[in-house]
Design a protein around this motif. Structure first.
Motif, short mmCIF file in Angstrom:
data_model
loop_
_atom_site.label_atom_id
_atom_site.label_comp_id
_atom_site.label_asym_id
_atom_site.label_seq_id
_atom_site.Cartn_x
_atom_site.Cartn_y
_atom_site.Cartn_z
N GLN A 62 0.83 -1.19 0.00
CA GLN A 62 0.00 0.00 0.00
C GLN A 62 0.87 1.25 0.00
OE1 GLN A 62 -1.97 1.13 3.52
NE2 GLN A 62 -0.17 0.86 4.79
N SER A 64 2.18 3.71 -1.89
CA SER A 64 1.94 4.13 -3.26
C SER A 64 2.77 5.34 -3.67
CB SER A 64 0.46 4.49 -3.41
OG SER A 64 0.08 5.38 -2.37
N ASP A 65 3.12 6.20 -2.74
CA ASP A 65 3.73 7.47 -3.10
C ASP A 65 5.18 7.52 -2.61
OD1 ASP A 65 3.04 10.95 -2.19
OD2 ASP A 65 4.31 10.05 -3.73
N SER A 68 6.12 10.50 -0.35
CA SER A 68 5.34 10.83 0.83
C SER A 68 6.22 11.12 2.02
CB SER A 68 4.41 9.66 1.18
OG SER A 68 3.79 9.88 2.42
N PHE A 73 6.05 5.20 4.97
CA PHE A 73 6.38 5.19 3.54
C PHE A 73 7.88 5.39 3.35
CE2 PHE A 73 2.40 5.80 0.91
CZ PHE A 73 1.54 5.43 1.92
N THR A 95 4.68 -2.89 -6.95
CA THR A 95 3.50 -2.09 -7.31
C THR A 95 2.89 -1.56 -6.02
OG1 THR A 95 3.05 -3.61 -9.13
CG2 THR A 95 1.29 -2.11 -8.50
N LEU A 97 -0.12 0.75 -4.20
CA LEU A 97 -1.46 1.26 -4.46
C LEU A 97 -2.04 1.80 -3.17
CD1 LEU A 97 -2.48 0.84 -7.31
CD2 LEU A 97 -3.86 -1.04 -6.48
N GLU A 98 -2.85 2.83 -3.28
CA GLU A 98 -3.45 3.44 -2.10
C GLU A 98 -4.30 2.43 -1.34
OE1 GLU A 98 -7.01 4.27 -2.46
OE2 GLU A 98 -7.13 4.66 -0.32
N TYR C 62 5.42 18.65 -7.41
CA TYR C 62 5.30 17.32 -6.81
C TYR C 62 4.57 16.37 -7.75
CZ TYR C 62 4.45 14.16 -2.78
OH TYR C 62 4.43 13.12 -1.90
N ASN C 221 -0.79 -3.91 -12.92
CA ASN C 221 0.27 -3.90 -11.92
C ASN C 221 1.40 -2.97 -12.31
OD1 ASN C 221 -1.17 -5.99 -10.76
ND2 ASN C 221 0.01 -7.54 -11.83
N ILE C 223 3.40 0.02 -13.28
CA ILE C 223 3.22 1.46 -13.08
C ILE C 223 3.19 2.22 -14.40
CG2 ILE C 223 4.10 3.49 -11.89
CD1 ILE C 223 5.48 1.73 -9.95
N MET C 226 -0.38 2.40 -15.89
CA MET C 226 -1.51 2.91 -15.13
C MET C 226 -2.02 4.25 -15.66
SD MET C 226 -0.52 1.95 -11.27
CE MET C 226 -0.61 0.27 -10.70
N VAL C 230 -5.21 6.43 -11.08
CA VAL C 230 -4.46 5.66 -10.10
C VAL C 230 -3.30 6.48 -9.57
CG1 VAL C 230 -3.19 3.54 -9.69
CG2 VAL C 230 -5.09 3.55 -11.29
N ASN C 233 -4.54 8.99 -7.10
CA ASN C 233 -5.00 8.31 -5.89
C ASN C 233 -3.84 7.84 -5.04
OD1 ASN C 233 -7.33 7.52 -4.45
ND2 ASN C 233 -6.90 5.41 -4.95
N ALA C 234 -2.71 7.57 -5.70
CA ALA C 234 -1.54 7.10 -4.96
C ALA C 234 -1.06 8.14 -3.97
CB ALA C 234 -0.42 6.76 -5.94
N LEU C 235 -1.44 9.38 -4.19
CA LEU C 235 -1.01 10.43 -3.28
C LEU C 235 -1.83 10.42 -1.99
CD1 LEU C 235 -0.66 13.28 -5.91
CD2 LEU C 235 1.15 11.91 -4.92
N THR C 236 -2.83 9.55 -1.95
CA THR C 236 -3.65 9.45 -0.74
C THR C 236 -3.05 8.40 0.17
OG1 THR C 236 -5.58 9.85 -2.12
CG2 THR C 236 -5.99 9.06 0.10
N GLU C 242 -1.69 13.96 0.91
CA GLU C 242 -1.17 15.21 0.34
C GLU C 242 -2.26 15.87 -0.47
OE1 GLU C 242 1.78 16.21 1.02
OE2 GLU C 242 2.78 14.44 1.80
#
Lengths: 451, 299, 279
Positions: A62, A64-65, A68, A73, A95, A97-98, C62, C221, C223, C226, C230, C233-236, C242
């Motif tokens: 999970q 993802s960033d 971050s 992370f 991989t 993912l959020e 960013y 899968n 990256i 994608m 996606v 959303n990965a920034l969540t 963020e």
């Protein structure tokens, strides 16, 4: 006709553009793109004719960033880099993912038996279905190589099912009571060590129009934290854990009293005017802007508290959650534990290589997350240069060094169904629709119905 | 004439590719959902067959306290709002624009913008607006002296449901408006000219010419509005993150919850099957309701 | 005199109404843009409505530079573009066949495809996953293009059926008399007549495909493959989101849809006004 010409133009241009972009990137990605999800993992897969046989390991998480600022992370990505450097003949394809999307993805993949080689997961009730579906590799034999001795005792409880171990721990997460010293001083209240001192402090803060405690009940689990710690103080971690794994009961006098105290806090507006309408993010914001004096939260907030743009930098301290007189628990029992892990696919090839990579990665991540200030390591041993570690993290480490018991987050200890039932009842109690006495009875009934 | 329009080979060319693709990817999952609804399955390992046992639980016993039936009423309420308020309003705006006003193109683009923004953004935005502590709505009420009207909009029972539906209705107005606008624009100039010559003008032209001509599209809008309401998911999910309380639950979120959070895939599939049947019934009911009107228009 | 005044009053009221409505509709975009320049602290409480205290251009950096967004953006364009063209073409062909051609199963086919409108899309996630896995299309662009196209067809078809049935038959009959075969009737005569519908349908399809998240997260899968949803959303994060960069990402993601809409609807307007619709 011109409409179609337009559509066609757009379509063609896009295809061309994307095609050019695709050609520009590494062609290795193309071969992995045409393969099915993960079943050709670990076999010498690459289309290139490199002499040394490179083993490919697929990993999902999970995280993802990569940019971050979350301590977890940061720790993960540092550990991943270190692991890649440590094993040059292994290609780790990650991989990230959020959270919510991630859960959907692994559950779907699991149903179709298409899980990757290594994947992030939570232990306890969350992992149960994976164990029941025989998706995971048991590690008991593998940890006999000395790994077992490196682990802090008790940190593998949430990853052990029917006596078999399936995952290694990384960090020990704790829920901590953060206090804004400046606000306490202005209200003339001492930092609380007992329940009565806590109530006194709440009243003193209210008198100064300061929200005593920041709570994001909208997201449900922050409220769950409070319910849990009150239960832990009243009944002790052993009783709580017993109730959670259904060898004990929720419907005992100690937990009834805890529920009454829980309601008491809401009734006296200890959490402000609208705790249920306040989200987790809102509550953190309240604390970080000095609008609330206390926050009971996991160590992941350390980074935000002492960040550059935080208005409470340097003003916050951590204390042990107050004791409750008449309760069977004590201040050295903590809400938290080790509940996040990575599992290995039961069908993985090249077991030995995967195991070597895995255990190195887990230990490194434990260390890096600690250095990032987000939790103590579950692995014994030298942590390296800790001079730059966040002072809050160090303080938490000191306070919890004498811990006598842990009880982890309920929404991971319980399985999916029970978790939802628990939340429904909890929010009813929080909203005043359920009496405290009824709450624990209902909880016990729902969690033990059917089976 | 007949021959041209019943050319079997042409029909196959026009229909088969789509049909095959659709059956494989769109229809089969429905059948599979029905199969899953008969299982006791966590969606992760393997399940076992239990027949219709869980159906009774979803609708009657409700041992898990999910309150599925209650959620159905919520969507019916939304469907009503959509048809009674949203669509007439969208039609009015479409009419005003299509008949030509200053800045027609400008407004047309503007009004459609909420539709282009993803539900996540709109959800987040309304969460901020309706926030009890610092939200725009409460703050403004306070400032104009109506502080007593402040509410925890998304939490209090009386206001919660409407507070969720407000952004939904608002997001989709532009969608229906665009459809009807396109339909009105498509009416040939000749017909409107002919009507004017016949003496009809202004609002009479509207009612006697435009409405019947775009009736098929209005019907389309209504069907979409109703079915969309019954299946409503995005905004509820984002604004309540799986609901702090049942008063804002809708069948879709409960289904998602059952499948992905409670790990009760079979149980959730029952909800899915129900929603398909519910929409089918609604579709037929609407078709029947509009049947007579269409025949009246007949060319 | 009287009626002239009344008319002007009416048109002014109308204008005022339109302006108010426009402000209401435009507010989210303004909010989004302002938010994309704020800090997390401002967004979650300190400064929700107003102008950012400091314009955080870093949020855009960013999103655009440190993440893979350029590549994801292209992916979205590519997947969505093909979906729009494919579903538009397929749906119009079936719609025409169902409404204008004579064959026994037409109503049945309509019903079967309409049932696609009814199913809640989350329930199809696993069945489609299993199917894609069997044909080894998982983690490829087709894993998204095919489901997106199929999902778009029922809506498109429903709209197009409505538009086709509203057209007078005289045109087709006339062209058949002139010697056209069915393909010519369809492509040369009927399709251009439903241009407004096709534009609308394309826009809706574009939006649904562009904003889709769940299938994209589950079926892909790699990256590099994608789409943009996606990536944003990965920034969540679980505990730390963020919001500024997310808003920036959404601004970047939303503007193509607006441009697409403007571009298409403008062209159609021109051709209609130019008299493409013959009496």
């Amino acid at each position: 006709m011109s409409l179609f010409r337009n559509m066609a133009t757009i379509g063609l241009t896009s295809v061309l553009a994307a095609g050019l972009a695709a050609c520009g990137s590494n062609s290795e990605k193309e071969s992995s793109a045409s393969a099915s999800a993960s079943n050709d993992h670990a076999a010498s897969s690459s289309a290139s004719s490199s002499p040394a046989e490179k083993i490919k390991i697929t990993m999902w998480s999970q995280f993802s960033d990569p940019n971050s600022k979350d301590g977890g992370f940061i720790g993960f990505f540092k550990a991943l880099e270190a692991t890649k450097a440590q094993f040059p003949n292994v290609e780790i394809e990650h991989t990230g993912l959020e959270g919510e999307s991630y859960k959907t993805k692994i559950k779907t993949a699991s149903a179709a038996d298409q899980l990757p080689d290594i994947f992030f997961s939570w232990g306890g009730g969350f992992a149960q279905p994976f164990v029941a579906g025989n998706r995971l590799l048991a590690l008991d034999d593998l940890v006999q190589d000395g790994t077992k001795d490196k682990l802090v005792p008790g940190t593998t409880d949430n990853f052990t099912f029917d006596g078999k171990l399936y995952g290694l721990p990384t960090n020990i997460a704790t829920a901590n009571l953060y206090v804004n010293k400046e606000l306490f001083e202005s209200a003339g209240a001492p930092l609380p060590t007992t329940w009565d001192e806590l109530v006194a402090a709440i009243n003193a803060l209210k008198a100064k129009n300061i929200t005593p405690i920041a709570l994001g009940a909208k997201d449900r689990w922050p409220a769950m934290f409070w319910n849990s710690i009150l239960d832990i103080r009243m009944g002790g971690t052993a009783a709580v854990n017993a109730a959670l794994n259904k060898t004990g009961s929720f419907d005992i006098p100690e937990f009834q009293e805890a529920a009454r105290k829980y309601k008491e806090l809401f009734d006296m507006k200890a959490f402000g005017e609208n705790p249920i309408g306040t989200s987790y993010d809102d509550s953190i914001n309240m604390f970080l802007t000095g609008k609330a004096a206390m926050l009971y939260m996991g160590a992941w907030v350390n980074g935000q508290i002492n960040a550059e743009d935080s208005q409470v930098k340097g003003k916050v301290d951590v204390v042990k959650f107050p004791s409750i007189p008449g309760g069977k628990g004590n201040v050295d029992e903590w809400h938290g534990g080790s509940g996040e892990t990575f599992f290995i696919n039961a069908k993985v090839d090249h077991k030995d290589t995967v195991w070597a990579v895995y255990k190195f990665f887990m230990e490194t991540m434990a260390k890096e997350v600690f250095i990032a200030g987000s939790g103590s390591s579950a692995w014994k041993g030298d942590m390296g240069d800790t001079s730059k570690v966040d002072p809050l993290a160090i303080k938490i480490g000191e306070l919890s060094a004498s811990a006598t018991g842990f009880s982890y987050w309920w929404d991971q200890m319980l399985n999916g169904n029970d978790t939802e039932s628990m939340f429904t009842s909890l929010m009813s109690l929080t909203g005043g629709k359920l009496a405290p006495e009824q709450f624990n009875k209902e909880l016990q009934k729902k969690l033990n119905s059917g089976k | 004439m007949q021959q041209v329009f019943s050319n079997k080979k042409a029909i196959a060319v026009f229909v088969l590719p789509t049909l095959i693709l659709f059956v494989a990817v769109g229809f089969v999952p429905i059948v599979q959902s029905f199969y899953y609804s008969l299982l006791d399955w966590d969606g992760i390992g393997t399940g076992h067959f239990v027949g219709f046992k869980f159906y009774k639980d979803v609708f009657v016993d409700d041992t898990y306290g999910i309150q599925f039936v209650n959620s159905i009423w919520n969507t019916l309420y939304l469907a009503l709002l959509s048809v009674m308020i949203q669509i007439p309003f969208a039609f009015f705006v479409a009419l005003v624009l299509a008949r030509g006003v200053k800045g027609e193109r400008f407004y047309r683009t503007l009004f459609f913008i909420p539709v282009t923004i993803s539900s996540s953004v709109i959800g987040l935005m309304f969460l901020q607006i309706l926030n009890p502590n610092y939200g725009v709505l409460n703050t403004m009420l306070e400032q104009v002296g109506l502080g007593s009207w402040r509410h925890d909009w998304l939490v209090e029972e009386k206001t919660a449901l409407s507070s969720i539906f407000l952004p939904a209705v608002w997001q989709w107005v532009g969608y229906y408006m665009l459809l009807m606008y396109a339909a009105i624009k498509g009416i040939s100039e000749e017909m409107l000219e002919a009507a004017k010559i016949d003496g009809a003008s202004g609002w009479r032209a509207t009612i006697s010419i435009i409405v019947p001509s775009v009736a098929p599209i209005i019907k389309v809008c209504i069907v979409f509005a109703v079915i969309g309401s019954l299946k409503f998911f995005d905004l509820t999910f984002i604004m309540t993150k799986g609901a702090p309380q049942p008063v804002t639950d809708v069948p879709s979120t409960l289904m998602y919850n059952s499948i992905f959070r409670r790990n009760m895939y079979g149980y959730g599939s029952i909800m899915a099957v129900f929603m398909v049947i519910e929409c089918l019934l609604a579709y037929f009911a609407l078709q029947w309701l509009f049947r007579t009107r269409e025949e009246g228009v007949g060319r | 005199m009287n009626s002239a005044l009344r008319f002007r009053w009416k048109s002014n009221v109308l204008q005022a109404f339109l302006i108010v409505f426009a402000i209401v509709q435009l507010y989210p975009l303004v909010w989004l843009v302002l938010t994309s320049f704020k800090t997390n602290l401002e967004i979650t409480g300190s400064n929700v409505i107003g102008i950012p205290a400091k314009w955080m251009v870093e949020n855009y950096k960013y999103v655009l530079i440190s993440s893979n967004l350029g590549r994801n953006f292209l992916n979205s364009i590519w997947y969505t573009g093909i979906t729009v063209v494919a579903s538009g073409l397929l749906a119009s062909m079936v719609s025409y066949a169902v409404t204008r051609m004579k064959w026994k199963l037409s109503k049945v086919v309509l019903l079967v495809i309409m049932s696609g409108l009814m199913i809640p899309v989350h329930a199809t996630l696993l069945p489609i996953f299993i199917l894609l896995n069997k044909v080894e299309l998982l983690n490829t662009p087709w894993a998204l293009i095919i489901p997106y196209t199929v999902n778009a067809i029922p809506t498109a078809m429903f709209i197009l059926v409505g538009f086709f049935s509203a057209l007078p038959r005289e045109l087709e009959e006339a062209s058949v008399v002139d010697g056209c075969n069915i393909y010519q009737v369809f492509f040369r005569i009927m399709l251009p007549l439903v241009k407004p519908a096709i534009v609308s349908v394309s826009i809706f399809t574009f939006l649904a495909a562009w904003n889709e998240l769940m299938f994209a997260s589950t079926f892909i899968n790699d990256i590099q493959l994608m789409p943009i949803t996606v990536a944003i959303n990965a920034l969540t994060g679980t505990y730390r989101t963020e919001y500024g960069p997310i808003a920036a990402g959404m601004v970047v993601a939303t503007f193509p849809t607006i441009l697409f809409y403007i571009f298409l609807s403008d062209r159609v307007q021109k051709s209609i006004v130019a008299g493409a619709v013959k009496g």
